[in-house]
Design a protein around this motif. Sequence first.
Motif, short mmCIF file in Angstrom:
data_model
loop_
_atom_site.label_atom_id
_atom_site.label_comp_id
_atom_site.label_asym_id
_atom_site.label_seq_id
_atom_site.Cartn_x
_atom_site.Cartn_y
_atom_site.Cartn_z
N PRO A 1 33.09 32.56 35.90
CA PRO A 1 33.13 32.37 37.36
C PRO A 1 32.00 31.48 37.87
CG PRO A 1 33.49 34.67 36.81
CD PRO A 1 33.10 33.98 35.53
N ALA A 2 30.89 31.41 37.15
CA ALA A 2 29.77 30.56 37.57
C ALA A 2 30.15 29.08 37.59
CB ALA A 2 28.57 30.79 36.65
N ASP A 3 31.23 28.72 36.87
CA ASP A 3 31.66 27.33 36.83
C ASP A 3 32.50 26.92 38.03
OD1 ASP A 3 30.40 27.08 34.37
OD2 ASP A 3 32.23 27.51 33.23
N PHE A 4 32.75 27.86 38.94
CA PHE A 4 33.60 27.60 40.11
C PHE A 4 32.83 27.89 41.39
CE2 PHE A 4 36.38 28.72 36.62
CZ PHE A 4 37.33 27.71 36.66
N ASP A 5 33.30 27.30 42.48
CA ASP A 5 32.68 27.51 43.78
C ASP A 5 33.36 28.62 44.58
OD1 ASP A 5 30.66 25.27 43.86
OD2 ASP A 5 32.49 24.16 43.37
N ALA A 6 34.62 28.95 44.24
CA ALA A 6 35.36 29.97 44.98
C ALA A 6 36.59 30.37 44.16
CB ALA A 6 35.78 29.45 46.35
N LEU A 7 37.25 31.43 44.62
CA LEU A 7 38.43 31.97 43.95
C LEU A 7 39.54 32.24 44.96
CD1 LEU A 7 39.91 33.35 41.51
CD2 LEU A 7 38.72 35.46 42.19
N VAL A 8 40.77 31.87 44.59
CA VAL A 8 41.96 32.24 45.37
C VAL A 8 42.83 33.13 44.50
CG1 VAL A 8 44.06 31.42 46.53
CG2 VAL A 8 41.92 30.10 46.73
N LEU A 9 43.28 34.25 45.08
CA LEU A 9 44.21 35.17 44.43
C LEU A 9 45.53 35.13 45.20
CD1 LEU A 9 41.75 38.14 43.91
CD2 LEU A 9 42.65 36.63 42.13
N PRO A 10 46.51 34.36 44.71
CA PRO A 10 47.81 34.36 45.36
C PRO A 10 48.52 35.70 45.13
CG PRO A 10 47.53 32.43 43.95
CD PRO A 10 46.43 33.39 43.63
N GLY A 11 49.52 35.97 45.93
CA GLY A 11 50.24 37.23 45.82
C GLY A 11 51.51 37.16 45.01
N GLY A 12 52.50 37.90 45.50
CA GLY A 12 53.66 38.24 44.73
C GLY A 12 53.41 39.64 44.22
N VAL A 13 54.43 40.45 44.08
CA VAL A 13 54.23 41.83 43.64
C VAL A 13 53.82 41.88 42.17
CG1 VAL A 13 55.30 44.09 43.36
CG2 VAL A 13 55.84 42.71 45.37
N ALA A 14 54.52 41.18 41.30
CA ALA A 14 54.27 41.27 39.86
C ALA A 14 52.94 40.63 39.46
CB ALA A 14 55.41 40.61 39.08
N ASN A 15 52.52 39.60 40.17
CA ASN A 15 51.30 38.86 39.82
C ASN A 15 50.06 39.76 39.82
OD1 ASN A 15 49.75 36.37 39.36
ND2 ASN A 15 49.17 36.57 41.50
N PRO A 16 49.68 40.36 40.95
CA PRO A 16 48.48 41.20 40.92
C PRO A 16 48.68 42.49 40.14
CG PRO A 16 49.49 41.28 43.08
CD PRO A 16 50.21 40.22 42.30
N ASP A 17 49.93 42.96 40.04
CA ASP A 17 50.17 44.16 39.25
C ASP A 17 49.84 43.90 37.78
OD1 ASP A 17 51.01 46.91 39.23
OD2 ASP A 17 52.79 46.24 38.14
N HIS A 18 50.15 42.71 37.28
CA HIS A 18 49.78 42.35 35.92
C HIS A 18 48.27 42.12 35.81
CE1 HIS A 18 49.98 40.47 31.94
NE2 HIS A 18 49.18 39.53 32.44
N LEU A 19 47.71 41.36 36.74
CA LEU A 19 46.29 41.01 36.66
C LEU A 19 45.40 42.25 36.64
CD1 LEU A 19 46.08 37.95 39.08
CD2 LEU A 19 46.03 37.92 36.56
N ARG A 20 45.75 43.26 37.43
CA ARG A 20 44.89 44.44 37.51
C ARG A 20 44.89 45.28 36.24
NH1 ARG A 20 47.59 48.77 41.65
NH2 ARG A 20 49.71 48.69 40.84
#
Length: 184
Positions: free
Chosen positions: A71-90
């Motif tokens: 994460p230090a290599d980036f200036d910010a983070l975007v987490l797009p939605g969708g039901v399956a997307n964050p359910d998998h990521l978590r």
Amino acid sequence: MATELQGKTIAFLVAPEGVEQVELTEPWNAVERAGGRPVLVSTEMGRVQAFDHLDKADTFDADAVAGGTDPADFDALVLPGGVANPDHLRTQPEAVAFVRGFFDHGKPVAAICHAPWTLIEADVVRGRTLTSWPSLRTDLRNAGAIWVDEEVQVCRARHNTLVTSRKPDDLKAFCQAIVEAFRA
């Protein structure tokens, strides 16, 4: 071209399948229009399958893997939605650690729709004011967040900024808020 984000690199974290396409592409385009460089990070290399609600949409190439990216290599983070997307990521420790790293480094984060599920798993919502898809209200409150039903919510707590939004209909306000938050 606008230059508000000139020189800034923004990570977009998505699962290999299930991201809501418009919640990926509209913020991505807003970052590019503002002069920033978006980078697609996933839990594995290869093609990412986006969806238009429940229907398959386009595919996108992952640029990096969360477990091998700092994460230090980036200036910010975007987490797009969708039901399956964050359910998998978590459920992926590397993705959760990647998200938590942005908070540990005091970098701005933006999440829309169901994406706050990943924030809950990263244990970064306690004491913060957020919005989300309405069905996450109880989950967020149980995790210690203050949930509000707003088009966009900007929470400047502790040492970073968190931008959240409810749904695709809120994308215009969400995109404006992330460019402003990421500019700082």
